[in-house]
Design an enzyme around this catalytic site. Structure first.
Site, PDB file in Angstrom:
ATOM      1  CG  ASP A   1      -0.555  23.204 -44.080  1.00  0.00           C
ATOM      2  OD1 ASP A   1      -1.675  22.685 -44.235  1.00  0.00           O
ATOM      3  OD2 ASP A   1      -0.275  24.015 -43.187  1.00  0.00           O
TER       4      ASP A   1
ATOM      5  CD  GLU B   1      -9.769  24.312 -43.231  1.00  0.00           C
ATOM      6  OE1 GLU B   1      -8.735  23.784 -42.777  1.00  0.00           O
ATOM      7  OE2 GLU B   1     -10.403  23.854 -44.207  1.00  0.00           O
TER       8      GLU B   1
END
Length: 305
Positions: A84, A73
């Site tokens: 995030d 990824e």
């Protein structure tokens, strides 16, 4: 020492037009299932495009493929990354300050030339700015086979239209709709707080795998995972025919193996970014490889609960 299963992979970054549009072309899911059939659980590392620098990023992708990771990824940095945590946010910000873009990220993936499927993770704004039709073409040409777009609403898929957009006008929803086509395996996320009906829909519509977020919050290394994680992973497995991969907070081979006992594999990101950040440039990729080998071995000692 447990012998790791050998999975032979070949790379085809320039598919024919016929294969590019074939709905049964599912290299991400197939790579995960090949690992499961070999008696192991899948390992998917996450890297921020261009971190810690372009050369080391390319080396990291090659190292991940060399030690037996099943899928890779790659995150394209964005200035407002809602999913995030601090480690990946910081890495992304550093890359943005050096001029990282979608195009540059694709060029680096192409340079790496790894023989495993790549899943591109980003947010809707940079993808729309790049152009979804252009993304479909350019990303596939460099080996990207899957997409993760955390802020693409499940309920926001544009409805069927009775006619075309008027001449001279653009409709951004039509661009968004392209991210739902079958040319890429579009993996959807579910969290422990996801309600049963919504989880069922995510399970039906996800492609490649279902991304099971093991914690309520953002990415980042945790000392321990919540006790309800196992039950959530059982619910996720029951909701889909696709493989279920667990991510967020997995920081060691031991934790990876514990979590993988309840699903089909794991995604590790922040722990890898920390290795690349803290280790000297000359040693970072080797240290990364050693860590991934440990996790790969732990996931090869397959256990089901």
């Amino acid at each position: 020492m447990t012998k790791m299963p050998t999975i032979v992979r070949t790379r085809s970054t320039q598919p024919s037009e016929k294969s590019a549009s074939r709905p049964t072309d599912r290299p991400v899911e197939q790579a995960i299932r090949a690992c499961l059939e070999a008696g192991a659980k899948a390992l998917v590392p996450f890297f921020t495009a261009g971190f810690p620098n372009d050369a080391r990023f390319v080396d990291a992708l090659r190292q991940a493929a060399a030690v037996g990771c099943d899928v890779v990824e790659v995150g394209v940095p964005f200035s407002d990354p809602i999913a995030d945590g601090p480690v990946i946010q910081n890495a992304g910000q550093r890359c943005l300050e050096r001029g990282m873009t979608v195009r540059r990220a694709l060029d680096l993936i192409d340079r790496a030339g790894i023989p495993v499927p790549v899943v591109l993770m980003s947010y809707i704004n940079p993808l729309l700015a790049y152009g979804c039709d252009r993304l479909m073409r350019d990303a596939r040409a460099v080996g990207v086979r899957g997409l993760i777009v955390p802020d693409l609403p499940l309920n926001g898929r544009p409805p069927s239209r009775t006619g075309p957009t008027p001449a001279g006008k653009s409709d951004p929803l039509e661009d968004v709709d392209q991210l739902w086509n079958d040319r890429f395996e579009r993996s959807l996320l579910a969290a422990p707080t996801t309600q049963t009906t919504r989880l069922a829909r995510i399970g039906r519509e996800t492609r490649g795998f279902l991304y099971a977020v093991t914690v309520t919050g953002v990415t980042g290394v945790r000392d321990r995972l919540p006790p309800e994680t196992a039950e959530f992973l059982r619910r996720a497995k029951a909701a889909t025919r696709r493989p279920v991969l667990a991510g967020f907070g997995i920081a060691s081979a031991t934790t990876a193996a514990q979590i993988a006992a309840y699903c089909d594999g794991v995604i590790i990101g922040s722990a890898l970014i920390e290795i690349l950040r803290q280790t000297s440039v000359n040693k970072a990729v080797k240290q990364l490889g050693r860590f991934l080998v440990q996790v790969r071995r732990a996931l090869s000692e397959r256990k089901e609960i």
